[in-house]
Write a protein that holds these residues in place. Structure first.
Motif, PDB file in Angstrom:
ATOM      1  N   ARG A  11       4.633  -3.135   4.833  1.00 28.09           N
ATOM      2  CA  ARG A  11       3.201  -2.506   5.044  1.00 28.09           C
ATOM      3  C   ARG A  11       2.349  -3.324   4.286  1.00 28.09           C
ATOM      4  N   LYS A  14      -3.043  -5.490   5.574  1.00 25.33           N
ATOM      5  CA  LYS A  14      -4.024  -4.472   5.611  1.00 25.33           C
ATOM      6  C   LYS A  14      -5.241  -4.842   6.402  1.00 25.33           C
ATOM      7  N   LEU A  15      -5.934  -4.018   7.275  1.00 28.33           N
ATOM      8  CA  LEU A  15      -6.987  -4.182   7.938  1.00 28.33           C
ATOM      9  C   LEU A  15      -8.163  -3.283   7.231  1.00 28.33           C
ATOM     10  N   HIS A  16      -9.121  -3.965   6.730  1.00 33.79           N
ATOM     11  CA  HIS A  16     -10.121  -3.239   6.093  1.00 33.79           C
ATOM     12  C   HIS A  16     -11.243  -3.163   7.122  1.00 33.79           C
ATOM     13  N   LYS A  24     -14.640  -6.750   9.973  1.00 33.63           N
ATOM     14  CA  LYS A  24     -13.177  -6.694   9.780  1.00 33.63           C
ATOM     15  C   LYS A  24     -12.598  -7.575   8.785  1.00 33.63           C
ATOM     16  N   TRP A  26      -9.055  -8.947   6.835  1.00 33.57           N
ATOM     17  CA  TRP A  26      -7.533  -8.783   6.880  1.00 33.57           C
ATOM     18  C   TRP A  26      -7.020  -9.305   5.322  1.00 33.57           C
ATOM     19  N   THR A  27      -6.169  -8.670   4.876  1.00 33.08           N
ATOM     20  CA  THR A  27      -5.643  -9.314   3.575  1.00 33.08           C
ATOM     21  C   THR A  27      -4.056  -8.978   3.594  1.00 33.08           C
ATOM     22  N   GLU A  34      -3.234 -10.292  -3.899  1.00 32.07           N
ATOM     23  CA  GLU A  34      -3.687  -9.849  -2.570  1.00 32.07           C
ATOM     24  C   GLU A  34      -4.757 -10.909  -1.828  1.00 32.07           C
ATOM     25  N   PHE A  75       0.571  -2.639  10.533  1.00 31.32           N
ATOM     26  CA  PHE A  75      -0.618  -3.012   9.504  1.00 31.32           C
ATOM     27  C   PHE A  75      -1.087  -1.589   9.142  1.00 31.32           C
ATOM     28  N   VAL A  76      -1.457  -1.673   8.035  1.00 32.08           N
ATOM     29  CA  VAL A  76      -2.162  -0.370   7.363  1.00 32.08           C
ATOM     30  C   VAL A  76      -3.709  -0.717   7.553  1.00 32.08           C
ATOM     31  N   SER A  77      -4.355   0.288   8.287  1.00 29.85           N
ATOM     32  CA  SER A  77      -5.823   0.121   8.449  1.00 29.85           C
ATOM     33  C   SER A  77      -6.792   1.020   7.608  1.00 29.85           C
ATOM     34  N   ILE A  78      -7.494   0.530   6.788  1.00 28.66           N
ATOM     35  CA  ILE A  78      -8.207   1.264   6.111  1.00 28.66           C
ATOM     36  C   ILE A  78      -9.843   1.283   6.295  1.00 28.66           C
TER      37      ILE A  78
END
Ligand SMILES: [Zn+2]
Length: 103
Positions: A11, A14-16, A24, A26-27, A34, A75-78
């Protein structure tokens, strides 16, 4: 290939999302850093991007990882507040610039 699979399963993509603007970012968390990766602009903040991707030699593995994660929805969305955007980008850029200049 193996490395990429491991990255996704842990995971690391990450989508911020910044609200309310909906911006948006992405990292991809690499082994040492990172990285800010933009699949739409085909931009990545890693060293490989500057030395290889820009010379059309190869796409860096972060970009490949994000594209793959998007396709598979892995992906993880934050969510962040818009007021955090500037500080977030600044911290990311400083961190990445430091890594680039060190090497
Ligand atoms: Zn990269």
């Amino acid at each position: 290939m193996k490395r990429r699979e491991r990255t996704i399963s842990s995971r690391a993509v990450k989508l911020h999302v910044f609200q309310p603007s909906g911006r948006k970012l992405w990292t991809v968390v690499g082994k040492d850093n990172e990285h800010w990766t933009d699949p739409d602009l085909e931009f990545c903040s890693c060293k490989n991007y500057y030395y290889k991707t820009l010379s059309n030699l190869e796409t860096c593995y972060h970009l490949k990882t994000v594209q793959q994660a998007k396709e598979k929805n892995e992906f993880v969305s934050i969510t962040f507040d818009d007021s955090e955007y500037n500080g977030f980008v600044k911290a990311l850029l400083i961190d990445n610039a430091r890594k680039l200049l060190d090497c």
